[in-house]
Write a protein that holds these residues in place. Sequence first.
Motif: not given
Length: 414
Positions: A77-79, A184-188, A361-367, A369-381
């Motif tokens: 029942t939790l987000p 719909h509700a996101f916890d994160a 730009g990333h989808d996380a930017y819009f999200v 606005r709705h819920a606590p959000t963060t991103m994790i980057f990996a290196p690319c050559k």
Amino acid sequence: MPGTDKLRIDIERFWSTIERSAEIGPGRPGGLSRLALTDADRQMRDQFVTWCREAGLAVRIDGIGNIFARRAGTDDTLPPVVMGSHLDTQINGGRFDGIAGVLGGLEVCRTLDVLGHHTHRPIEIVNWTNEEGARFSPPMVGSGCFVGTYALDWAQGRRDDDGQSIGEELARIGYLGEMEAEPHAFDAYFEFHIEQGYYLDRDGMQVGVVTGGFPSTGMLVEFKGETAHTGPWPMERRRNALLAGARLLVETDEIGWAYASGGGKATAARLIAWPNKPGILSDWAQAVCDVRHPDPETALAMAERLRRAVGEAAARSGCTAEILDTWNWGGRIFSEELIGSVRETSLGLGYRTQDILSQAGHDAYFVARHAPTTMIFAPCKGGITHNNAELCTREDLEPGLNVLLNAVVARADR
């Protein structure tokens, strides 16, 4: 070396999904051309849904085609704690941009199944529709519609160069879902992504802790003029919409150079016109451009200069101009709590970690606005992306995926 008490993904299992994805919608050698809602996108979506169902995840699709795959929690029942990104690519795209984030979420769920670990909160994976904006403008339509920035009818009505709409193409490929395209509700929300820059690779860092994004403004501008013969028609009476668009894009590039020393960028991305033929002036044109800068006040100044350039380009060319659409994203929009969790998890695993701003730009930017959000980057050559030469290795991706796994489980077991 990372400690032995932490969870680990199966990098070879993850890599097999990346390699399967790389077979769907091939483009130039080594790359992909899997534009949103094409047959190739449908094939990839079908593969992803199949993988999710094989993993016991419940799949739902909303009215803009976003795919949600849910792993139940012990208290369902939790987000949910949500991971996601996108499976569509640029026309000359790579094999990792967006894709690593969606398939990384799948790998987290598969790892938990192998371990027999049932999180307290449910976990969801999401594939957002049309993140790239390569076929339908603007980008990030699926996430923008989900959070209410774009109305569903408006989003479904966006058309490509051939006149096909998002709604029509969703129906054609079987991904016009019945679930409401509303939050719909996101916890994160956690988004794992390749950096799309060269800093992590240059500095020998394994994980990027994304603290925010370059504040950015993009515009779709329409110019209207008048057709006329290119030979006899006098210069002072010409109303060439193609020229107006070209003037705007040249000035866009000049704005970028004016602010480049402080990290600013401006992009002349696209110009189309009609009739766009020899011997006749074009009476219609559309241009797409954007500006961005790490400093918010400077980014606003760049955006204002871009708006003035629209009017100046029209006036100098004898045309009218209308800004049909403007999109804004970036800034210090991510959750400090989640940023701290990612940083602590990464350091606890023994990885070389660097705080970093996202320049794309990333989808996380819009999200966000709705819920606590963060991103994790990996290196690319070399930071090469939106290019068939985009390259990441297992060693590039594994640390960030392990951080994703551990940070998500810690959040979901609260």
